[in-house]
Design a protein around this motif. Sequence first.
Motif, short mmCIF file in Angstrom:
data_model
loop_
_atom_site.label_atom_id
_atom_site.label_comp_id
_atom_site.label_asym_id
_atom_site.label_seq_id
_atom_site.Cartn_x
_atom_site.Cartn_y
_atom_site.Cartn_z
N UNK A 322 31.71 26.24 38.06
CA UNK A 322 32.90 25.88 38.83
C UNK A 322 33.98 26.94 38.77
N UNK A 323 33.76 28.05 38.05
CA UNK A 323 34.74 29.12 37.88
C UNK A 323 36.04 28.60 37.27
N UNK A 324 35.91 27.66 36.35
CA UNK A 324 37.06 27.06 35.67
C UNK A 324 37.33 27.85 34.39
N UNK A 325 38.59 28.32 34.22
CA UNK A 325 38.89 29.20 33.08
C UNK A 325 38.68 28.50 31.73
N UNK A 326 38.56 27.18 31.74
CA UNK A 326 38.30 26.48 30.48
C UNK A 326 36.90 26.76 29.95
N UNK A 448 35.61 35.68 38.52
CA UNK A 448 36.57 34.60 38.29
C UNK A 448 36.68 34.26 36.82
N UNK A 449 37.21 33.06 36.58
CA UNK A 449 37.42 32.61 35.21
C UNK A 449 38.69 33.14 34.59
N UNK A 450 39.59 33.70 35.40
CA UNK A 450 40.83 34.25 34.88
C UNK A 450 41.89 33.16 34.74
N UNK A 451 42.77 33.35 33.78
CA UNK A 451 43.86 32.38 33.58
C UNK A 451 44.99 32.64 34.56
N UNK A 452 45.27 33.92 34.82
CA UNK A 452 46.34 34.28 35.75
C UNK A 452 45.77 34.55 37.15
N UNK A 467 41.79 29.26 45.58
CA UNK A 467 41.42 29.42 44.17
C UNK A 467 41.79 30.84 43.76
N UNK A 468 43.07 31.07 43.52
CA UNK A 468 43.63 32.41 43.38
C UNK A 468 43.16 33.15 42.13
N UNK A 469 42.40 32.49 41.27
CA UNK A 469 41.85 33.17 40.10
C UNK A 469 40.40 33.61 40.33
#
Length: 491
Positions: A322-326, A448-452, A467-469
């Motif tokens: 899901x490209x979720x930074x968590x 992806x996977x970035x916090x910022x 999804x800007x990250x």
Amino acid sequence: LTKVLAEAKTGLLPPLVTEASCREELLHSIEASYRLVAACQSNAGGVMAHPFMYPMYYVRDQYGVFRLFLSRGEYDRAWGILGFHLGMAALFGIQNAYDTFANAPDPARWPPANGVKNGHHSVAEVPSYMILEVRDYFRATGDLNRIMPLYPQLAFNIRVQQPSKNGLFPSPGDESYSNSAETAPRFRQEMTDSSLLFIAAAEFMSELAGKLGHAADRDEFAHLAQLTRNATLTRLWLADGEHFAYARDESDNQSNIDTRPALDSLLRWDWLGLGEPGDSISRGCLNAVLQHLVDPIRVVPESQDFAAGSDPGYLLYALARAQDHRMHDAARLVLKYASAEGTYSEYYSHKNGVISSFSADLRPWESGVNATALIFYLIGLKSDMPNRHVSLDPHLPPDWLGWSTRPIILPGEGTLRLKLARRSVNGVEFMIQRDGGSNPLRFDVGLGGFIRPLRHASKPLQVVTDQMTLARGSVSLAPGKSWTGIVKTEL
């Protein structure tokens, strides 16, 4: 014993991912898990569920092991597993587990000599897993000639299953947590997990039938897949809770639905690739897991002190997809479950914040799932060789300077080398290098996977608007060519 160990070690490939400055325990866990599952693979191709406690060859248990072999580019080892399953089923019917032979059984031997349909043929889990192994092998290798002789048995595996009157499938009843009072589904006739397995298997069988020119079968399997997919979304999707129920009975009585979130069932959608990454179903199920079943990880909300050993890997895989930074926190969580040797156990308890294994250490199944998830987290490689298409969604853990891979075999199309490096405090560079092969391949890349949020991406990468990250793009690479993409985050 010394001779056997020496021979075994010569059959191991070198580490897949290398990097001088990184969390050593992550790479250690991947390689230790690989060595364990390779050591438990017999000459006949099957992998033991456990070298001491379960010295049998369980079909379900080997799917994570199978995917670990594929993710490392070890296609012959993966073929050994699926060939063992289909060969043994041809001899003895569809069973939950098999003993082994000195040599590999013939996976193309069909129909079975004894003609039996006993054991686990009627529920979705075992026959579907056999099909899913073929699906994943075909996508990774594109080897239709090797798959073609297996078609009659694979078609049988779909048709022999017995759905409910609504087109759904029951709990297989073999998972330990599904048999304990606290964690068992309260109703078993229609279960999310089994139904999702059938959907994935039937959809692939429709695709395979079409490729082999079986038009009637193609339409039949597509109809069965759509029937179960519709029924799953109608009868097991909880619109109010925005996630799947655990299970229910065949009636329309709303009180006979176990609405509890169950971790394995909720994360199966992503593990099987049943929808697009981050789609509404994936998000709903993942949010339910994060809200109810994490900290600590557990099977259902009530089982505060109980987790299955593969559950951390399922969570990491879904977050990475899901490209979720968590995902970065999830990767650290997976490693908290690893033993000092880097492998994983069957079950864990949580007492006063301490994670302890309590059943069957040295488990190839859980180690295979978790190592596969760790590899996917780093590399995000998914091949579709029949269509000359490769998807890459690599990630760089926040405290890493970078990583690189050894050559990864793309069957029939040479090898692939990958490198991901942190070039500045906010810049990341990704390199793809092709060697050998004869045809251009399309690479879909997601960084992806970035916090910022991202403020820059080199072409053809573009920052995803909603999804800007995440930056995405596609590039075609001929043999011997390379490509480098760069993204930068906001400071």
